[in-house]
Design a protein around this motif. Structure first.
Motif, PDB file in Angstrom:
ATOM      1  N   ASP A   1       0.808  -1.224  -0.014  1.00 33.43           N
ATOM      2  CA  ASP A   1       0.210   0.036  -0.082  1.00 33.43           C
ATOM      3  C   ASP A   1       0.951   1.105   0.145  1.00 33.43           C
ATOM      4  OD1 ASP A   1      -1.517   2.302   0.694  1.00 33.43           O
ATOM      5  OD2 ASP A   1      -2.740   1.267   2.241  1.00 33.43           O
ATOM      6  N   ALA A   2       0.964   1.756  -1.125  1.00 36.59           N
ATOM      7  CA  ALA A   2       1.837   2.983  -1.366  1.00 36.59           C
ATOM      8  C   ALA A   2       1.473   4.346  -0.298  1.00 36.59           C
ATOM      9  CB  ALA A   2       2.004   3.436  -2.736  1.00 36.59           C
ATOM     10  N   ASN A   3       0.210   4.172  -0.012  1.00 32.66           N
ATOM     11  CA  ASN A   3      -0.219   5.283   0.717  1.00 32.66           C
ATOM     12  C   ASN A   3      -0.173   5.054   2.392  1.00 32.66           C
ATOM     13  OD1 ASN A   3      -1.512   7.820   1.070  1.00 32.66           O
ATOM     14  ND2 ASN A   3      -3.500   6.692   1.623  1.00 32.66           N
ATOM     15  N   ARG A   4       0.928   4.226   2.757  1.00 37.09           N
ATOM     16  CA  ARG A   4       0.994   3.983   4.262  1.00 37.09           C
ATOM     17  C   ARG A   4       2.201   4.978   4.711  1.00 37.09           C
ATOM     18  NH1 ARG A   4      -0.901  -0.239   6.701  1.00 37.09           N
ATOM     19  NH2 ARG A   4       0.631   0.095   8.507  1.00 37.09           N
ATOM     20  N   GLN A   5       2.410   5.267   5.952  1.00 39.72           N
ATOM     21  CA  GLN A   5       3.272   5.988   6.851  1.00 39.72           C
ATOM     22  C   GLN A   5       4.500   5.217   6.862  1.00 39.72           C
ATOM     23  OE1 GLN A   5       3.066   9.306   7.296  1.00 39.72           O
ATOM     24  NE2 GLN A   5       1.105   8.911   6.300  1.00 39.72           N
ATOM     25  N   SER A   6       4.124   3.623   7.259  1.00 41.53           N
ATOM     26  CA  SER A   6       5.381   2.734   7.353  1.00 41.53           C
ATOM     27  C   SER A   6       5.232   1.655   6.593  1.00 41.53           C
ATOM     28  CB  SER A   6       5.348   2.381   8.747  1.00 41.53           C
ATOM     29  OG  SER A   6       5.777   1.205   8.885  1.00 41.53           O
TER      30      SER A   6
ATOM     31  N   ILE B   1       8.208  -9.671  -8.353  1.00 47.38           N
ATOM     32  CA  ILE B   1       8.103  -8.151  -8.687  1.00 47.38           C
ATOM     33  C   ILE B   1       7.417  -7.536  -7.436  1.00 47.38           C
ATOM     34  CG2 ILE B   1       7.974  -8.391 -11.166  1.00 47.38           C
ATOM     35  CD1 ILE B   1       4.889  -8.439 -10.847  1.00 47.38           C
ATOM     36  N   LEU B   2       7.621  -6.361  -7.374  1.00 44.68           N
ATOM     37  CA  LEU B   2       6.856  -5.441  -6.304  1.00 44.68           C
ATOM     38  C   LEU B   2       5.823  -4.669  -6.909  1.00 44.68           C
ATOM     39  CD1 LEU B   2       6.997  -4.129  -3.446  1.00 44.68           C
ATOM     40  CD2 LEU B   2       8.208  -2.331  -4.413  1.00 44.68           C
ATOM     41  N   VAL B   3       4.485  -4.588  -6.287  1.00 46.30           N
ATOM     42  CA  VAL B   3       3.320  -3.712  -6.899  1.00 46.30           C
ATOM     43  C   VAL B   3       3.224  -2.740  -5.875  1.00 46.30           C
ATOM     44  CG1 VAL B   3       1.113  -3.783  -7.466  1.00 46.30           C
ATOM     45  CG2 VAL B   3       2.628  -5.818  -8.105  1.00 46.30           C
ATOM     46  N   LEU B   4       3.464  -1.577  -6.195  1.00 51.20           N
ATOM     47  CA  LEU B   4       3.103  -0.230  -5.445  1.00 51.20           C
ATOM     48  C   LEU B   4       1.631  -0.134  -5.698  1.00 51.20           C
ATOM     49  CD1 LEU B   4       6.412   2.082  -5.749  1.00 51.20           C
ATOM     50  CD2 LEU B   4       5.504   0.504  -3.670  1.00 51.20           C
ATOM     51  N   ASN B   5       0.867  -0.314  -4.782  1.00 47.77           N
ATOM     52  CA  ASN B   5      -0.686  -0.098  -5.054  1.00 47.77           C
ATOM     53  C   ASN B   5      -1.226   1.175  -4.616  1.00 47.77           C
ATOM     54  OD1 ASN B   5      -3.282  -0.899  -5.903  1.00 47.77           O
ATOM     55  ND2 ASN B   5      -3.748  -2.038  -3.848  1.00 47.77           N
ATOM     56  N   LYS B   6      -2.427   1.560  -4.739  1.00 44.63           N
ATOM     57  CA  LYS B   6      -3.225   2.634  -4.480  1.00 44.63           C
ATOM     58  C   LYS B   6      -2.691   3.830  -4.780  1.00 44.63           C
ATOM     59  CE  LYS B   6      -4.645  -0.062  -0.393  1.00 44.63           C
ATOM     60  NZ  LYS B   6      -5.267  -0.149   1.048  1.00 44.63           N
ATOM     61  N   ILE B   7      -2.030   3.884  -6.037  1.00 34.11           N
ATOM     62  CA  ILE B   7      -1.357   5.144  -6.610  1.00 34.11           C
ATOM     63  C   ILE B   7      -2.494   6.260  -6.971  1.00 34.11           C
ATOM     64  CG2 ILE B   7       0.435   3.851  -7.659  1.00 34.11           C
ATOM     65  CD1 ILE B   7      -0.879   4.321 -10.180  1.00 34.11           C
ATOM     66  N   ASP B   8      -3.696   5.816  -6.920  1.00 33.04           N
ATOM     67  CA  ASP B   8      -4.806   6.798  -7.124  1.00 33.04           C
ATOM     68  C   ASP B   8      -4.628   7.884  -5.889  1.00 33.04           C
ATOM     69  OD1 ASP B   8      -7.531   5.472  -5.270  1.00 33.04           O
ATOM     70  OD2 ASP B   8      -5.626   4.247  -6.015  1.00 33.04           O
ATOM     71  N   LEU B   9      -4.215   7.613  -4.741  1.00 32.36           N
ATOM     72  CA  LEU B   9      -4.159   8.285  -3.488  1.00 32.36           C
ATOM     73  C   LEU B   9      -2.958   9.021  -3.194  1.00 32.36           C
ATOM     74  CD1 LEU B   9      -5.578   5.525  -1.015  1.00 32.36           C
ATOM     75  CD2 LEU B   9      -6.859   7.386  -2.304  1.00 32.36           C
ATOM     76  N   ILE B  10      -1.868   8.805  -4.223  1.00 34.30           N
ATOM     77  CA  ILE B  10      -0.805   9.738  -3.730  1.00 34.30           C
ATOM     78  C   ILE B  10       0.079  10.328  -4.817  1.00 34.30           C
ATOM     79  CG2 ILE B  10      -0.066   8.312  -1.538  1.00 34.30           C
ATOM     80  CD1 ILE B  10       2.324   7.144  -3.455  1.00 34.30           C
TER      81      ILE B  10
ATOM     82  N   LEU C   1       5.598   8.760  -5.011  1.00 30.83           N
ATOM     83  CA  LEU C   1       5.577   7.475  -5.734  1.00 30.83           C
ATOM     84  C   LEU C   1       7.054   7.107  -6.263  1.00 30.83           C
ATOM     85  CD1 LEU C   1       3.620   5.082  -6.213  1.00 30.83           C
ATOM     86  CD2 LEU C   1       2.928   6.192  -8.160  1.00 30.83           C
ATOM     87  N   LEU C   2       7.508   8.026  -7.015  1.00 27.67           N
ATOM     88  CA  LEU C   2       8.867   7.698  -7.476  1.00 27.67           C
ATOM     89  C   LEU C   2       9.989   7.610  -6.453  1.00 27.67           C
ATOM     90  CD1 LEU C   2       8.623   9.914 -10.673  1.00 27.67           C
ATOM     91  CD2 LEU C   2       8.450   7.676 -10.490  1.00 27.67           C
TER      92      LEU C   2
ATOM     93  N   PHE D   1       6.056  -2.224 -10.390  1.00 25.66           N
ATOM     94  CA  PHE D   1       4.783  -1.788 -11.113  1.00 25.66           C
ATOM     95  C   PHE D   1       4.108  -0.819 -10.054  1.00 25.66           C
ATOM     96  CE2 PHE D   1       5.639  -5.694 -13.218  1.00 25.66           C
ATOM     97  CZ  PHE D   1       5.313  -5.468 -14.392  1.00 25.66           C
ATOM     98  N   MET D   2       3.514   0.108 -10.730  1.00 30.20           N
ATOM     99  CA  MET D   2       2.862   1.012  -9.864  1.00 30.20           C
ATOM    100  C   MET D   2       1.275   0.962 -10.496  1.00 30.20           C
ATOM    101  SD  MET D   2       5.355   4.236 -10.017  1.00 30.20           S
ATOM    102  CE  MET D   2       7.249   3.802  -9.863  1.00 30.20           C
ATOM    103  N   VAL D   3       0.279   0.548  -9.622  1.00 24.77           N
ATOM    104  CA  VAL D   3      -0.788   0.438 -10.066  1.00 24.77           C
ATOM    105  C   VAL D   3      -2.046   1.000  -9.028  1.00 24.77           C
ATOM    106  CG1 VAL D   3      -0.067  -1.792 -11.087  1.00 24.77           C
ATOM    107  CG2 VAL D   3      -1.534  -1.684  -8.814  1.00 24.77           C
ATOM    108  N   SER D   4      -3.205   0.737  -9.422  1.00 30.56           N
ATOM    109  CA  SER D   4      -4.128   1.136  -8.574  1.00 30.56           C
ATOM    110  C   SER D   4      -5.183  -0.043  -8.908  1.00 30.56           C
ATOM    111  CB  SER D   4      -4.847   2.726  -9.019  1.00 30.56           C
ATOM    112  OG  SER D   4      -6.474   2.405  -8.369  1.00 30.56           O
ATOM    113  N   ALA D   5      -5.289  -0.754  -8.191  1.00 32.22           N
ATOM    114  CA  ALA D   5      -6.164  -1.922  -8.153  1.00 32.22           C
ATOM    115  C   ALA D   5      -7.463  -1.650  -8.273  1.00 32.22           C
ATOM    116  CB  ALA D   5      -5.967  -3.119  -6.850  1.00 32.22           C
ATOM    117  N   LEU D   6      -7.812  -0.535  -7.615  1.00 33.08           N
ATOM    118  CA  LEU D   6      -9.171   0.085  -7.439  1.00 33.08           C
ATOM    119  C   LEU D   6      -9.799   0.481  -8.990  1.00 33.08           C
ATOM    120  CD1 LEU D   6     -11.360   0.229  -5.152  1.00 33.08           C
ATOM    121  CD2 LEU D   6     -10.716   2.609  -4.912  1.00 33.08           C
ATOM    122  N   THR D   7      -8.862   1.300  -9.564  1.00 29.56           N
ATOM    123  CA  THR D   7      -9.418   1.844 -10.661  1.00 29.56           C
ATOM    124  C   THR D   7      -8.944   0.957 -12.042  1.00 29.56           C
ATOM    125  OG1 THR D   7      -7.444   3.134 -11.042  1.00 29.56           O
ATOM    126  CG2 THR D   7      -8.920   4.125  -9.618  1.00 29.56           C
ATOM    127  N   GLY D   8      -7.964   0.140 -11.602  1.00 25.36           N
ATOM    128  CA  GLY D   8      -7.494  -0.657 -12.664  1.00 25.36           C
ATOM    129  C   GLY D   8      -6.154  -0.063 -13.494  1.00 25.36           C
TER     130      GLY D   8
END
Ligand SMILES: Nc1nc2c(ncn2[C@@H]2O[C@H](COP(=O)(O)OP(=O)(O)OP(=O)(O)O)[C@@H](O)[C@H]2O)c(=O)[nH]1
Ligand SMILES: [Mg+2]
Length: 296
Positions: free
Chosen positions: A93-98, A117-126, A131-132, A147-154
Motif C-alpha cells: 500500500d503506497a499510501n502508508r506511513q510505515s 516483482i513489487l506492486v506499489l498499489n493505491k497510486i490513486d491516493l498519492i 511514488l517515485l 509496478f505502480m498500479v491502482s487495483a481499485l481503478t485498474g
C-alpha cells in the motif's frame, strides 16, 4: 503456445492483494474490506492473457505479531504458498506511513530464485513524486520489476498481466477456460456473507466471527436455498450481529443475497442464523474446511 503458472500474491494486511486479484481476474473471486486481515485462507483466482493462464494465489496478510491460533495459521499459510509459486508478487500500500512490514517481507525473500516483482498499489491516493521516491527506496530489494498500479481503478493492472504472460513457462492450462477460481460455491457464499459482516460490524467483532454454509439446496425452477450459520465467540456478541429487532442481520443477509444473485446468476434464498461457539478458533474442522493448518 500455451503457458501457465502460479503467482503467490503476498504483502501486509490491507495492502490491496485481494482487490488486485479481482481486478486481474476481471471478476470477484475473493472478498475485500477496509479492515485488515480480511483474507483468511489461500484462494486461487485465474487470470487469462492471450494464451497464458496466470493462477494467482490470494493469501492472508503477513504481519509480525500474530497472536491467536487463527492468526498464526493465516500468516503461516501466506508463507507456505510461496513454495508452490513460480513467481512472487509483493503488494505494498503506497499510501502508508510505515513500510516496515513490506521491508521485512522483502528482506526475507532476498535470496529467492523465483521471479519477484513489487506492486506499489493505491497510486490513486498519492502524488507521483512521492511514488517515485518510494520506488527508489524499494529498488535495492527488488531484482525483477516494480509496478505502480491502482487495483481499485485498474490503472496499470494490464501491465502486470503482460509481464506474467511474457515470463511464465510454456505449460498446459491447469483450469478449464471458464473457471475463474478454485473456491467451491459453498465456501465462496460464506465468504460473501463474511465480507458484508466485515463491512458492517466494527472493532473486534468481525474477527470473532466465522461463517459456515450449512445447507445448499437447488430447486427445479433454478433457484437455490442457502443456509448459513454465523458463529460468534461470546453470548454478548450475538445481539450485536442481530441488531435491534434483527435489523443488522437483515441488512447483512440482504446485501449478501444481492451479491450472491449476481455471482450465481439465479434466484437466491438466503437464511442466516447466529450461534455462540466459544471455541470455534480451536475447532480443527473449521480450519480443515478452508485448507488452513491447525498448529498451535
Ligand atoms: N484507493 C484505493 N484503495 C484500494 C486500492 N486497492 C485496494 N484498496 C482498498 O484497500 C482496502 C483493502 O483491500 P483488500 O483487497 O481487502 O486488501 P488485502 O491486502 O487483501 O487485505 P487482507 O486480506 O486483510 O490482507 C479495501 O478497502 C480496498 O477497497 C487502490 O488501488 N486504491
Ligand atoms: Mg485479502
Amino acid at each position: 503456445m500455451k503457458k501457465c503458472g502460479f503467482i503467490a500474491v503476498i504483502g501486509a494486511p490491507n495492502a490491496g492483494k485481494s482487490t488486485l486479484i479481482n481486478s486481474l481476474v476481471g471478476s470477484k473471486v475473493t472478498i475485500v474490506s477496509h479492515k485488515a486481515q480480511t483474507t483468511r485462507n489461500r484462494i486461487l483466482g485465474v487470470a487469462l492473457k492471450g494464451e497464458t493462464q496466470i493462477i494467482l494465489m490470494d493469501t492472508p496478510g503477513i504481519f509480525s505479531t500474530p497472536k491467536s491460533r487463527l492468526e498464526k495459521n493465516m500468516v503461516r499459510q501466506a508463507w507456505t504458498s510461496l513454495r508452490e509459486a513460480d513467481g512472487i508478487m509483493v503488494v505494498v500500500d503506497a499510501n502508508r506511513q510505515s513500510f516496515d512490514q513490506a521491508t521485512l517481507i522483502l528482506e526475507r525473500l532476498k535470496d529467492t530464485e523465483k521471479r519477484l516483482i513489487l506492486v506499489l498499489n493505491k497510486i490513486d491516493l498519492i502524488p507521483r513524486d512521492n511514488l517515485l521516491a518510494l520506488a527508489a527506496q524499494f529498488a535495492p530489494l527488488i531484482k525483477d520489476r516494480i509496478f505502480m498500479v491502482s487495483a481499485l481503478t485498474g490503472d496499470g493492472v494490464e501491465d502486470i498481466k503482460a509481464y506474467w504472460e511474457e515470463h511464465l513457462p510454456a505449460d498446459t492450462w491447469l483450469f478449464p477456460e471458464d473457471q475463474l477460481s478454485d473456491l467451491p460455491l459453498r465456501l465462496l457464499s460464506a465468504e460473501i456473507t463474511r465480507e458484508e459482516i466485515f463491512n458492517r460490524l466494527h472493532e473486534e467483532l468481525p474477527y470473532a466471527i466465522w461463517v459456515e454454509t450449512e445447507a445448499w439446496e437447488e430447486f427445479k425452477n433454478g433457484s437455490v436455498k442457502i443456509t448459513q450459520c454465523i458463529y460468534v465467540r461470546k453470548e454478548s456478541q450475538k445481539p450485536i450481529v442481530l441488531g435491534k429487532e434483527g435489523h443488522q442481520i437483515k441488512a447483512i443477509g440482504a446485501a449478501s443475497r444481492k451479491q450472491l444473485i449476481d455471482i450465481l446468476e439465479r434466484p437466491v434464498h438466503l437464511f442466516l442464523h447466529v450461534k455462540v461457539k466459544t471455541n470455534w478458533m480451536d475447532d480443527p474442522r473449521l480450519y480443515k474446511s478452508v485448507g488452513l493448518s491447525f498448529k498451535e
